[in-house]
Design an enzyme around this catalytic site. Structure first.
Site, PDB file in Angstrom:
ATOM      1  N   CYS A 112      66.927  28.682  25.976  1.00  0.00           N
ATOM      2  CA  CYS A 112      65.549  28.208  25.808  1.00  0.00           C
ATOM      3  C   CYS A 112      65.488  26.889  25.034  1.00  0.00           C
ATOM      4  O   CYS A 112      65.837  25.849  25.596  1.00  0.00           O
ATOM      5  CB  CYS A 112      64.685  29.288  25.167  1.00  0.00           C
ATOM      6  SG  CYS A 112      62.904  28.993  25.394  1.00  0.00           S
ATOM      7  N   HIS A 207      65.261  33.674  28.327  1.00  0.00           N
ATOM      8  CA  HIS A 207      65.829  34.445  27.218  1.00  0.00           C
ATOM      9  C   HIS A 207      66.596  35.661  27.772  1.00  0.00           C
ATOM     10  O   HIS A 207      66.025  36.749  27.911  1.00  0.00           O
ATOM     11  CB  HIS A 207      64.720  34.933  26.283  1.00  0.00           C
ATOM     12  CG  HIS A 207      64.167  33.864  25.394  1.00  0.00           C
ATOM     13  ND1 HIS A 207      64.685  33.600  24.142  1.00  0.00           N
ATOM     14  CD2 HIS A 207      63.161  32.973  25.584  1.00  0.00           C
ATOM     15  CE1 HIS A 207      64.013  32.603  23.594  1.00  0.00           C
ATOM     16  NE2 HIS A 207      63.081  32.202  24.455  1.00  0.00           N
ATOM     17  N   GLU A 209      68.620  37.558  26.325  1.00  0.00           N
ATOM     18  CA  GLU A 209      68.719  38.651  25.357  1.00  0.00           C
ATOM     19  C   GLU A 209      67.566  39.637  25.468  1.00  0.00           C
ATOM     20  O   GLU A 209      67.689  40.800  25.048  1.00  0.00           O
ATOM     21  CB  GLU A 209      68.799  38.094  23.929  1.00  0.00           C
ATOM     22  CG  GLU A 209      67.509  37.540  23.346  1.00  0.00           C
ATOM     23  CD  GLU A 209      67.259  36.087  23.697  1.00  0.00           C
ATOM     24  OE1 GLU A 209      66.405  35.463  23.027  1.00  0.00           O
ATOM     25  OE2 GLU A 209      67.890  35.572  24.642  1.00  0.00           O
TER      26      GLU A 209
END
Length: 231
Positions: A112, A207, A209
């Site tokens: 990001c 993202h 994660e």
């Protein structure tokens, strides 16, 4: 077996629920994704002091998301009202980390803001705001198309991925030596990597994660970083 040591630049936070002071933090989901991949994540303080020397002890770097870069860093003479959480020290440190990884071949995964830092560090620019809430990629999951043969495609093993996004800015002019490795349906650049990187290096605008704990495609990005760091 010793886990490869992965540097994760900390993010400044004005408030935290568990501490009495402002903090330096990293998202737990991010740290856990590196740990699942077999890495030893270590948050490092963003200090503008001997960045190359400090990174010498690490096997890889994960440049995470965060607030916006100061627009003057990419030559803008004005600042859009939506620009937020700018920190001069954070910008300086992150840009130095990206440049060092590019020059040295230290394995790096940029996420990001991290992708935007890589682009700016390479001489590129950013679109300061994508056009308000109706166009921004905030709290949004959407498909991205991955370029066949790219390091990104080799890492995730797919030419389509379901990306969890939270950004209101995007790449405008591409940085020198960078190639686009993923795009969204609206043309937003979702992946970048150097055409002639000395080491393993890829960047994504989303993202991974957020969903890596349940989506093997996203976890593979962290796996690829740790594999490259181990080698």
């Amino acid at each position: 077996m010793t886990r490869p040591l992965i540097a994760v630049p900390a993010r400044f936070s004005a408030t935290t629920s568990a501490l009495r002071f402002a903090a330096e933090v990293n998202a737990r989901a991010l740290i856990e994704a590196v740990w699942r991949a077999g890495g030893e994540p270590a948050s490092i303080h963003p200090a503008d002091t001997d960045v190359a020397g400090r990174l010498a002890r690490f096997d890889g770097v994960l440049l995470p998301g965060g607030g916006d870069l100061a627009p003057y860093r990419y030559g803008a003479t004005d600042t859009h009202d939506s620009v937020y959480d700018v920190d001069a020290l954070q910008d300086t440190f992150d840009l130095q980390v990206a440049r060092h990884a590019l020059e040295s071949g230290l394995p790096l995964l940029a996420i990001c803001r991290g992708l935007q830092v890589v682009n700016v560090a390479s001489g590129g620019t950013l679109e300061q705001d994508m056009g308000g809430p109706e166009r921004a990629h905030r709290h949004l999951r959407h498909p991205v198309t991955v370029r066949p043969g790219s390091r990104l495609e080799q890492a995730v093993g797919e030419e389509k991925a379901d990306a969890s996004c939270h950004h209101h800015q995007r790449v405008d002019r591409l940085g020198d030596g960078l190639t686009v490795t993923a795009t969204a349906g609206d043309g937003t650049v979702e992946g970048l990597e150097p055409a002639d990187a000395r080491g393993w290096f890829t960047a994504v605008q989303w993202h991974p994660e957020d969903t890596a704990h349940e989506d093997p495609v996203q976890q593979r990005l962290f796996d690829a970083l740790v594999r490259a760091a181990a080698s």
